[in-house]
Design an enzyme around this catalytic site. Structure first.
Site, PDB file in Angstrom:
ATOM      1  N   VAL A  27       0.836  -1.202   0.000  1.00 55.45           N
ATOM      2  CA  VAL A  27       0.000   0.000   0.000  1.00 55.45           C
ATOM      3  C   VAL A  27       0.873   1.255   0.000  1.00 55.45           C
ATOM      4  CG1 VAL A  27      -1.761   1.295   1.253  1.00 55.45           C
ATOM      5  CG2 VAL A  27      -1.917  -1.201   1.111  1.00 55.45           C
ATOM      6  N   TYR A  28       1.944   1.247   0.780  1.00 56.20           N
ATOM      7  CA  TYR A  28       2.863   2.388   0.787  1.00 56.20           C
ATOM      8  C   TYR A  28       3.450   2.596  -0.607  1.00 56.20           C
ATOM      9  CZ  TYR A  28       6.809   5.386   1.996  1.00 56.20           C
ATOM     10  OH  TYR A  28       7.711   6.423   2.045  1.00 56.20           O
TER      11      TYR A  28
END
Length: 291
Positions: free
Chosen positions: A160-161
């Site tokens: 997600v980052y």
């Protein structure tokens, strides 16, 4: 003539601590007229403002939750209403969620929060200020968007980052081109993509082969110089560019082996712990200027 921060109006998101504070300190050392700090931590903002006052630069602070569009709009209206169109806008606020597989992450705490703060917030902040920055042509303007090497390479345990930084990079450089094509070349955008930086946010992460974890002041100095010169991209250290190039020319199955077994990119987050104040750079209560 080279771009100068002297007498400029500077705004830094996530500015109460870490790299955000270092950007503010750099601006003050170079004679900025005013520095506005947005952050989620009101106490840290007060402390930072007190410590940065007395050097000839007005320091303004405001508690702003950059993950909320209404907060960004209200804070931007306050700045513009006070006559502080940024000459330098630094989108620095960010959070890290990692060390687990995507299907174990929380959709709201991890996915929503990361995308809102890392990807959408810079877009919202820039959107609120760009029209005024474009209109005001009395001096050149700069926008520094702090992305990450994670936005150039896939990496397990930080999906997600990585997605948030890929989005930031694509948006940032596309707006750079829009400014050029529309004839607004006095506003220049720099996208900064460092590898791991020792701010505490990446506590436990290991730098890949020949990729040291950067000291915050080193990362800020490199980003700052790129911003001043109006350089479109700054990837650092040099291995980030190398890895990006290799990924582009090698077949995926070959690159996966090289990234995993040679550079150790894919295991770099295995021992990641981060720190408890992961969201501390995400938000900022109105304060008046400190002389």
């Amino acid at each position: 003539m080279a771009f100068s921060v002297a007498n400029a109006r500077v705004l830094v998101t996530g500015g109460a601590s870490g790299m955000g504070r270092l950007y503010a300190e750099r601006a003050i050392r170079e004679g900025a007229g005013s520095v506005t700090l947005w952050d989620i931590d009101a106490l840290a903002l007060d402390t930072t403002a007190s410590e940065l006052s007395g050097y000839g630069t007005l320091v303004h602070t405001r508690v702003v939750d950059v993950s909320k569009l209404d907060d960004v709009r209200d804070a931007a209206r306050h700045e513009l209403g006070a006559g502080r169109v940024p000459d330098v806008l630094i989108n620095n606020a960010g959070i890290v969620r990692g060390n687990d597989y995507f299907w174990n992450t929380d959709p709201e705490r991890d996915t929503e929060a990361t995308m809102r703060i890392n990807a959408l917030a810079p877009m919202h902040v820039a959107r609120e200020f760009l029209p005024a920055m474009i209109t005001e042509t009395t001096r050149e303007k700069r926008i520094l968007n702090v992305a990450s090497a994670a936005g150039t390479l896939s990496n397990p345990r930080m999906s997600v980052y990585a997605a948030s930084k890929w989005a930031l990079i694509g948006w940032s450089d596309s707006v750079r081109l829009e400014l050029e094509r529309s004839g607004n070349r006095h506003v220049k955008i720099t996208t900064f993509c460092p590898s791991y930086v020792a701010t505490g946010m990446f506590e436990g992460a290991r730098g890949p082969l020949m990729t040291p974890v950067l000291l915050p002041d080193v990362a800020v100095s490199r980003a700052w110089q790129a911003m001043l010169s109006g350089k479109p991209f700054r990837l650092t250290p040099w291995t980030v560019s190398l890895a990006r190039g290799l990924k582009g020319v090698l077949p995926t199955v070959v690159w996966d082996q090289v990234a995993d077994r040679v550079f150790h990119v894919y295991s770099s987050m295995d021992a990641f712990t981060g720190h408890a104040a992961t969201a501390a750079t995400a938000t900022t209560t109105a304060k008046e200027p400190r002389a």
